[in-house]
Design a protein around this motif. Structure first.
Motif, PDB file in Angstrom:
ATOM      1  N   ILE A  77     -26.905  -1.072 -34.115  1.00 23.80           N
ATOM      2  CA  ILE A  77     -26.101  -0.315 -33.728  1.00 23.80           C
ATOM      3  C   ILE A  77     -24.752  -1.158 -32.559  1.00 23.80           C
ATOM      4  N   ARG A  78     -24.096  -0.455 -32.303  1.00 20.43           N
ATOM      5  CA  ARG A  78     -23.120  -1.746 -31.325  1.00 20.43           C
ATOM      6  C   ARG A  78     -22.787   0.084 -30.862  1.00 20.43           C
ATOM      7  N   PRO A  79     -21.786  -0.732 -29.356  1.00 20.08           N
ATOM      8  CA  PRO A  79     -21.139   0.763 -28.121  1.00 20.08           C
ATOM      9  C   PRO A  79     -19.824   1.536 -29.165  1.00 20.08           C
ATOM     10  N   GLU A  80     -19.467   0.879 -30.112  1.00 19.56           N
ATOM     11  CA  GLU A  80     -18.873   2.431 -31.124  1.00 19.56           C
ATOM     12  C   GLU A  80     -19.448   3.318 -31.291  1.00 19.56           C
TER      13      GLU A  80
ATOM     14  N   PRO B 127     -19.911   6.734 -28.645  1.00 20.40           N
ATOM     15  CA  PRO B 127     -20.043   8.139 -28.910  1.00 20.40           C
ATOM     16  C   PRO B 127     -20.049   8.976 -29.914  1.00 20.40           C
ATOM     17  N   ILE B 128     -20.148   8.955 -30.951  1.00 23.44           N
ATOM     18  CA  ILE B 128     -20.289   9.611 -32.209  1.00 23.44           C
ATOM     19  C   ILE B 128     -21.851  10.393 -32.074  1.00 23.44           C
ATOM     20  N   VAL B 129     -22.764   9.361 -31.345  1.00 24.49           N
ATOM     21  CA  VAL B 129     -24.339  10.155 -30.779  1.00 24.49           C
ATOM     22  C   VAL B 129     -24.074  10.940 -29.882  1.00 24.49           C
ATOM     23  N   GLY B 130     -23.589  10.637 -28.470  1.00 22.52           N
ATOM     24  CA  GLY B 130     -23.096  11.528 -27.784  1.00 22.52           C
ATOM     25  C   GLY B 130     -22.388  12.670 -27.671  1.00 22.52           C
ATOM     26  N   GLU B 131     -21.236  12.795 -28.788  1.00 21.05           N
ATOM     27  CA  GLU B 131     -20.621  14.008 -29.289  1.00 21.05           C
ATOM     28  C   GLU B 131     -21.325  14.939 -29.715  1.00 21.05           C
ATOM     29  N   ASN B 132     -22.143  14.984 -30.675  1.00 24.22           N
ATOM     30  CA  ASN B 132     -23.041  15.365 -31.302  1.00 24.22           C
ATOM     31  C   ASN B 132     -24.121  16.468 -30.625  1.00 24.22           C
TER      32      ASN B 132
ATOM     33  N   TYR C 236     -25.879  11.345 -19.780  1.00 23.29           N
ATOM     34  CA  TYR C 236     -25.875  10.916 -21.433  1.00 23.29           C
ATOM     35  C   TYR C 236     -24.705   9.294 -21.377  1.00 23.29           C
ATOM     36  N   GLY C 237     -23.561   9.468 -21.065  1.00 26.45           N
ATOM     37  CA  GLY C 237     -22.621   8.636 -20.303  1.00 26.45           C
ATOM     38  C   GLY C 237     -23.745   7.039 -19.975  1.00 26.45           C
ATOM     39  N   VAL C 238     -24.709   7.126 -18.753  1.00 23.23           N
ATOM     40  CA  VAL C 238     -25.030   6.722 -18.091  1.00 23.23           C
ATOM     41  C   VAL C 238     -25.918   6.052 -18.795  1.00 23.23           C
ATOM     42  N   LEU C 239     -26.747   6.409 -19.730  1.00 20.10           N
ATOM     43  CA  LEU C 239     -27.898   5.835 -20.226  1.00 20.10           C
ATOM     44  C   LEU C 239     -27.365   5.036 -21.759  1.00 20.10           C
ATOM     45  N   ALA C 240     -26.292   5.673 -22.329  1.00 18.87           N
ATOM     46  CA  ALA C 240     -25.336   4.756 -23.133  1.00 18.87           C
ATOM     47  C   ALA C 240     -25.044   3.572 -22.732  1.00 18.87           C
TER      48      ALA C 240
ATOM     49  N   GLN D 137     -25.687  -2.421 -22.492  1.00 21.66           N
ATOM     50  CA  GLN D 137     -25.767  -3.627 -21.340  1.00 21.66           C
ATOM     51  C   GLN D 137     -27.009  -4.650 -22.282  1.00 21.66           C
ATOM     52  N   ARG D 138     -27.892  -3.484 -22.060  1.00 24.90           N
ATOM     53  CA  ARG D 138     -29.269  -4.457 -22.467  1.00 24.90           C
ATOM     54  C   ARG D 138     -28.612  -5.169 -24.555  1.00 24.90           C
ATOM     55  N   GLU D 139     -28.707  -4.052 -25.490  1.00 30.46           N
ATOM     56  CA  GLU D 139     -27.894  -4.529 -26.469  1.00 30.46           C
ATOM     57  C   GLU D 139     -27.079  -6.018 -26.453  1.00 30.46           C
ATOM     58  N   GLY D 140     -25.994  -5.943 -26.251  1.00 28.69           N
ATOM     59  CA  GLY D 140     -25.112  -7.190 -25.684  1.00 28.69           C
ATOM     60  C   GLY D 140     -26.175  -7.945 -25.432  1.00 28.69           C
TER      61      GLY D 140
END
Length: 407
Positions: free
Chosen positions: A90-93, A96-101, A126-130, A135-138
Motif C-alpha cells: 500500500i502506497r501514499p496514492e 485518497p481513495i480510502v478517504g474519499e470513499n 483522516y488527513g492527519v491519520l493518513a 510517514q511510518r510506512e515510508g
C-alpha cells in the motif's frame, strides 16, 4: 495538529460510531470496491465474507475518535497496521481513495445527521491519520530496502515442499536470483502474491516458521476450508497446496510484522510459548531463536494445542528440539485426541489449555508469554494470564487475520 473544534466534533461522533460503526464500514467496503476495483487485491474475500474486516475497521475508527487528542496512545495499533500495509504494498496514492470513499460513506449512511461540520472535521482528522501512516510506512519500506535489498515483490523459487500435518504443508522458498537472504526477525511474516484466472493477482501473509539465517524462507500453510456457511475456501492456500510445485516460482515481499521475539533481560526469567493450530508458525521461529540465544538455564516452556495427532504440525521437529535442549519443557495437548494419540505418546494430555496446566508447567514464577492461534483461543489465554496477574508487558500475541477485541 488538529484544530480544537475538529477534535470536539470528532469526539461528539463517538456514540454514533459505536452504534453504527459496522453498518458504516460494510457500506464503505462495498462502495470502495465498486468505485475503485483496483484496490480489491489488497483484501481477503474470506475476511470480507465473515465480517471480520468490517468489524476490525469499525473498531479502529472508534479507537481513533476516542484518542484523537492523543494519537500516541494508538502507537501499537499504528505500527501493526503500518507493517501490514507495507507487506501488501500500500502506497501514499491509495490513501485518497480510502478517504474519499470513507467520507462519502459517512454521508450516505448517516444521512442528514452527517452535517457539513462533521464531514469537514472527519476529513481533517483522516488527513492527519493518513499522514501518520504514510510517514511510518515510508520508513518501513526504506528499512526493508536497507535490510533485505528489495521493496515490493521479488521472484522466489520453491526449493522443497514438506508435509507438516494432514492439512499443513511447508514450502521452502529461495530467491530466484541466487542472492543470500538477510536475517529476518523471529515472528515476522512474508507476503505471497499469486495470479488469478481472470489475470489479476491476490496476496496473503504467511509467518516464517524457520530459524533466521537459513538459506530459505519457510512458510507452513494450512489448506483453509470455508468454516462458515457461504465462506469460500482459501484461494491462496488452495493454490499453494494444489498447484505450486517444486521448481516453480512465486512472488514474495520482504519480511514484515511487529510480533517479534524479545528475550527477557533477566537471564533466569522463563519464556512460555502457547501455540494453537497453525498459529504455531511464528512461534516455531521464536522457539529456535530463544533456545539458541538464551542462557542454558533459562526455563523455556512450549505448549502446543491441536485437535488431534492428524493435524498436529511440527511433531518431529519439536521432539528433536526437546531432546536436544535440557531447558525446554514441551507439552502437547489435544482437544479431541484420536484413539491412540495418548497411548503412543503423541500428546501428554487432553482438553484445552487451562489454569491447571499453566500452574503445573510454570508455577508462580513471573514469565514472558508469547501466544498465537485462533481468536477464541487468544481470548481464552488472555483471560488465563490476566487471572494469573501477568502484566500486559509480558503478554505478546498476534492475530491471523484482522485484529479483534479479545478483552
Amino acid at each position: 495538529m488538529l484544530r480544537q473544534d475538529t477534535v470536539a466534533i470528532v469526539k461528539q461522533t463517538i456514540p454514533v460510531l459505536q452504534e453504527h460503526g459496522e453498518t458504516l464500514t460494510r457500506h464503505f467496503y462495498q462502495r470502495m470496491f465498486q468505485q475503485n476495483p483496483e484496490v480489491k487485491p489488497f483484501f481477503n474475500p474470506a475476511h470480507q465474507k465473515a465480517g471480520t474486516q468490517q468489524r476490525a475497521l469499525a473498531g479502529a475508527i472508534c479507537a481513533y475518535a476516542q484518542h484523537i487528542d492523543n494519537p500516541a496512545a494508538l502507537g501499537d495499533a499504528v505500527e501493526q497496521i503500518a507493517q501490514k500495509h507495507v507487506s501488501l504494498g500500500i502506497r501514499p496514492e491509495h490513501y485518497p481513495i480510502v478517504g474519499e470513499n470513507l467520507l462519502a460513506s459517512i454521508r450516505e449512511v448517516l444521512g442528514e445527521a452527517a452535517t457539513d461540520d462533521i464531514i469537514d472535521a472527519w476529513a481533517e482528522a483522516y488527513g492527519v491519520l493518513a499522514d501518520i501512516f504514510i510517514q511510518r510506512e515510508g520508513e518501513v519500506f526504506q528499512q526493508q530496502e536497507d535490510t533485505y535489498g528489495w521493496q515490493g515483490f521479488k521472484t522466489f523459487v520453491v526449493e522443497k515442499r514438506e508435509r507438516c500435518s494432514e492439512n499443513i504443508e511447508s514450502f521452502y522458498l529461495c530467491p530466484a536470483d541466487g542472492t543470500e537472504l538477510a536475517l529476518h526477525q523471529a515472528g515476522q511474516y512474508i507476503t505471497v502474491r499469486i495470479p488469478l484466472p481472470d489475470g489479476s493477482t491476490t496476496m496473503r501473509n504467511y509467518s516464517l516458521s524457520n530459524m533466521p539465517g537459513e538459506p530459505w524462507f519457510r512458510i507452513s500453510v494450512k489448506h483453509e476450508r470455508g468454516s462458515v456457511e457461504g465462506t469460500p475456501d482459501g484461494v491462496v492456500s488452495g493454490y499453494l497446496h494444489e498447484k505450486l510445485k517444486v521448481g516453480e516460482s512465486v512472488e514474495v515481499a520482504p519480511p514484515s510484522g511487529e510480533f517479534t521475539l524479545t528475550l527477557p533481560q533477566e537471564p533466569e526469567k522463563p519464556l512460555v510459548f502457547i501455540a494453537g493450530g497453525v498459529g504455531i508458525t511464528p512461534l516455531m521461529s521464536m522457539l529456535q531463536v530463544a533456545l539458541d540465544e538464551s542462557p542454558a538455564d533459562r526455563p523455556i516452556v512450549f505448549i502446543q494445542a491441536a485437535i488431534d495427532g492428524a493435524v498436529q504440525p511440527f511433531a518431529e521437529e519439536l521432539e528433536t528440539l526437546n531432546r536436544r535442549y535440557d531447558n525446554l519443557a514441551l507439552h502437547v495437548r489435544f482437544s479431541d485426541p484420536g484413539a491412540d494419540d495418548l497411548a503412543v505418546g503423541r500428546c501428554q494430555s487432553s482438553g484445552i489449555v487451562d489454569a491447571a496446566l499453566l500452574e503445573e508447567l510454570v508455577g508462580d514464577t513471573p514469565a514472558s508469554y508469547y501466544f498465537c492461534g485462533p481468536t477464541p483461543m487468544l481470548r481464552h489465554v488472555r483471560q488465563l494470564l490476566k487471572a494469573r496477574g501477568v502484566a500486559d508487558r509480558d503478554q505478546h500475541f498476534e492475530f491471523f487475520g484482522p485484529a479483534q477485541a479479545i478483552d
